[in-house]
Design an enzyme around this catalytic site. Structure first.
Site, PDB file in Angstrom:
ATOM      1  N   SER A  85      22.096 -22.517  47.226  1.00  0.00           N
ATOM      2  CA  SER A  85      22.642 -22.070  46.005  1.00  0.00           C
ATOM      3  C   SER A  85      22.424 -20.763  45.590  1.00  0.00           C
ATOM      4  O   SER A  85      21.312 -20.353  45.929  1.00  0.00           O
ATOM      5  CB  SER A  85      22.680 -23.095  44.860  1.00  0.00           C
ATOM      6  OG  SER A  85      21.400 -22.968  44.414  1.00  0.00           O
ATOM      7  N   GLY A  86      23.194 -20.146  44.755  1.00  0.00           N
ATOM      8  CA  GLY A  86      23.018 -18.998  43.916  1.00  0.00           C
ATOM      9  C   GLY A  86      22.971 -19.130  42.422  1.00  0.00           C
ATOM     10  O   GLY A  86      23.675 -20.039  42.025  1.00  0.00           O
ATOM     11  N   ARG A  87      22.290 -18.234  41.816  1.00  0.00           N
ATOM     12  CA  ARG A  87      22.107 -18.270  40.478  1.00  0.00           C
ATOM     13  C   ARG A  87      21.944 -16.923  39.529  1.00  0.00           C
ATOM     14  O   ARG A  87      21.192 -16.065  40.246  1.00  0.00           O
ATOM     15  CB  ARG A  87      21.130 -19.103  39.728  1.00  0.00           C
ATOM     16  CG  ARG A  87      19.893 -19.049  40.048  1.00  0.00           C
ATOM     17  CD  ARG A  87      18.861 -19.817  40.257  1.00  0.00           C
ATOM     18  NE  ARG A  87      19.149 -21.062  41.205  1.00  0.00           N
ATOM     19  CZ  ARG A  87      18.726 -20.692  42.624  1.00  0.00           C
ATOM     20  NH1 ARG A  87      18.060 -19.948  42.828  1.00  0.00           N
ATOM     21  NH2 ARG A  87      19.396 -21.642  43.581  1.00  0.00           N
ATOM     22  N   GLY A 128      11.550 -25.297  43.136  1.00  0.00           N
ATOM     23  CA  GLY A 128      12.389 -26.591  42.748  1.00  0.00           C
ATOM     24  C   GLY A 128      11.461 -28.001  43.086  1.00  0.00           C
ATOM     25  O   GLY A 128      11.544 -28.961  42.484  1.00  0.00           O
ATOM     26  N   ASP A 130      12.471 -13.826  48.020  1.00  0.00           N
ATOM     27  CA  ASP A 130      12.468 -14.700  46.741  1.00  0.00           C
ATOM     28  C   ASP A 130      10.851 -15.481  46.533  1.00  0.00           C
ATOM     29  O   ASP A 130      10.496 -15.580  45.748  1.00  0.00           O
ATOM     30  CB  ASP A 130      13.518 -15.924  46.632  1.00  0.00           C
ATOM     31  CG  ASP A 130      13.403 -16.665  48.319  1.00  0.00           C
ATOM     32  OD1 ASP A 130      12.631 -16.359  48.956  1.00  0.00           O
ATOM     33  OD2 ASP A 130      14.414 -17.547  48.284  1.00  0.00           O
ATOM     34  N   ALA A 132      18.938 -20.727  49.734  1.00  0.00           N
ATOM     35  CA  ALA A 132      19.945 -21.199  51.079  1.00  0.00           C
ATOM     36  C   ALA A 132      20.768 -21.846  50.797  1.00  0.00           C
ATOM     37  O   ALA A 132      21.625 -22.074  51.495  1.00  0.00           O
ATOM     38  CB  ALA A 132      18.645 -21.560  51.987  1.00  0.00           C
ATOM     39  N   THR A 172      14.225 -25.224  49.614  1.00  0.00           N
ATOM     40  CA  THR A 172      14.443 -25.346  51.011  1.00  0.00           C
ATOM     41  C   THR A 172      13.219 -25.340  52.040  1.00  0.00           C
ATOM     42  O   THR A 172      13.245 -26.134  53.100  1.00  0.00           O
ATOM     43  CB  THR A 172      15.512 -24.363  51.546  1.00  0.00           C
ATOM     44  OG1 THR A 172      16.644 -24.836  50.682  1.00  0.00           O
ATOM     45  CG2 THR A 172      16.023 -24.589  53.025  1.00  0.00           C
TER      46      THR A 172
END
Length: 480
Positions: free
Chosen positions: A14-16, A399, A234, A12, A256
């Site tokens: 960042s992207g990687r 995370g 995810d 929500a 998040t």
């Protein structure tokens, strides 16, 4: 034999694009490219900048270099609408947009909430796709739409030109029957939702096309490069990467959001489960992700933004010295869903409930982490009782596995050992499903054994008096 797989993992904030290299007894993950996911507020509301995300995906594939497959996972419930030519009809609406306020009551007037749960097993959340579609019913965009694609399916469509709806993510729409693992056709008919908008269902491991020639040219890759369907929600990918050694475990996928629950063989559709607001989402290999959504580290992320992004390590060190359980908030309260003014809103909630008001950033941070640990405790405890499925360990992935204070507080609150890691669980689950589809790993048990052997994990044993947490839970419940 080893192979390389690109995992596009969109969160929500960042992207990687990660590259996983998998062999018979090896699993290495490296970051190829990371980019911001910054929603934009326009006159009509809060929108995802989907073109910036797609550009980040292309940049990441270019940085990844030659790979044997690509998989995509992202957050759930949100979607893009396509016209008859396959063109996108506007930027996708953000799930935190206000358009679904009061919509649930409209739906329940046609299908009572208890019946909705019995049909879909999905917990109430104001942003579920079902409510989003109801809110959009009179919009010009929906009237013009020929196809609806959930976010990871939309990006896969742009990469390949082939449309599909991946099942684990579809199960978050509140339009899937978790028993049949197919659409709930009767429910959709009652609510006037046209299921023909959705592309055919596909499961993790299914082929999802090949990178288009234009994508190969832009990324510098040599074709053919297949795209493989993974657990495109995810959380489904993250749960696939829980390094459990047995069946009696709970998991908390942290980021998040905190998604806390169990992996089961069948959904729990009882009235007690509905009342407790647990959800039955679909996972790999016929499993059910029986869990509760908790507001998660969003609370802290928003505070950090308000405070000008201070050093998190130092802040957590200070928070560890603050008096524990001094002030608590309900980490599942929808009052904290919207962005903005989070420190003030937490202070207001404490003031209104007659608790000491946290003032310093360290006090607010400790309030958040104590509250999250308490919410984790409640979810893990209630899930075991509702599913009749006892556990002896809690796995924290995502995370939050890097947050030692949160992990220790969760162990203390639950009265169970916590195994923290891997932090990049969604990307690892994404990679492993691709590797399995290409014959490099075996079943879920084999996947988890490989993770336990190759990924750094840290164990936290419970400390202190469990009665303190029971008393804190009673105090919070009595003040709600």
């Amino acid at each position: 034999m080893t192979a390389s797989f690109a995992a596009v993992d969109l969160g929500a904030s960042s992207g990687r694009v990660m590259v996983g290299r998998v062999g018979p007894d090896s699993l290495d993950l490296t970051e190829a490219h990371r980019f911001r996911n910054r929603p934009v507020r326009v006159p009509e509301g809060l929108r995802w900048d989907i073109l910036a995300l797609y550009a980040g995906v292309l940049d990441g594939l270019r940085a990844a270099g030659q790979v044997d497959s690509v998989g995509i996972d992202s957050w759930a419930v949100d979607y893009g609408l396509l016209d008859a030519d396959g063109a996108l009809l506007g930027n996708p609406v953000h799930y935190r947009d206000a358009r679904t306020e009061g919509v649930a009551e409209q739906v329940w007037a046609s299908v009572p909430a208890a019946d909705l749960y019995a049909a879909t097993g999905l917990q109430y959340a104001p942003f579920n796709t079902l409510y989003q579609l109801t809110a959009a019913r009179s919009s010009a965009q929906l009237a013009s739409a020929e196809r609806l694609l959930l976010i990871p399916d939309l990006l896969a469509y742009w990469l390949t030109g082939e449309a599909g709806t991946e099942l684990t993510n579809a199960s978050t729409t509140q339009l899937i029957d978790p028993r049949t693992r197919d659409w709930s056709y009767d429910l959709a008919a009652k609510l006037g939702i046209d299921l023909k908008l959705f592309a055919p269902l596909r499961s993790p491991g299914d082929p999802a096309g090949f990178l288009r020639p234009e994508v190969l040219e832009e990324t510098g890759l040599t074709g053919p490069v297949p795209v493989t369907a993974v657990g495109s929600h995810d959380t489904a990918s993250a749960v696939a990467a829980v390094p459990a050694t047995g069946e009696h475990f709970a998991y908390i996928c942290t980021g998040t959001w905190s998604l806390a629950g169990l992996e089961l063989d069948a959904p729990v559709l009882t009235e007690a489960s509905w009342t407790a607001n647990f959800t039955n989402e679909l996972g790999l290999d016929g499993t059910v992700r029986y869990l509760r959504n908790i507001m998660g580290l969003w609370l802290l992320q928003e505070c950090l933004r308000e405070w000008g992004e201070p050093d998190l390590t130092a802040l957590l060190r200070e928070a560890a010295e603050v008096t524990p359980l001094r002030s608590l908030v309900d980490a599942g309260d929808a009052a904290f869903l919207a962005p903005g003014r989070m420190p003030s809103r937490i202070a207001d909630a404490c003031r209104e409930s007659g608790q000491p008001v946290p003032g310093s950033p360290a006090e607010v941070t400790r309030c958040i982490l104590d509250s999250l640990a308490l919410a984790h405790r409640r979810a893990v405890t209630e899930a075991q009782a509702l599913a009749d499925h006892p556990v002896d360990v809690v796995h924290i992935v995502g995370g939050g596995a890097r947050n030692a204070l949160l992990c220790q507080l969760t162990a203390d609150a639950c009265g169970l050992p916590v195994v923290a890691g891997p932090a990049e669980a969604a990307a690892l689950g994404n990679v492993l499903v691709q590797a399995r589809a290409h014959g490099l790993v075996g079943d879920r048990t084999s996947m988890r054994r490989l993770l336990a052997r190759t990924q750094p994990l840290r164990r936290y044993e419970p400390t202190g008096d469990a009665g303190v947490w029971r008393a804190a839970e009673d105090r919070l419940l009595n003040r709600r």
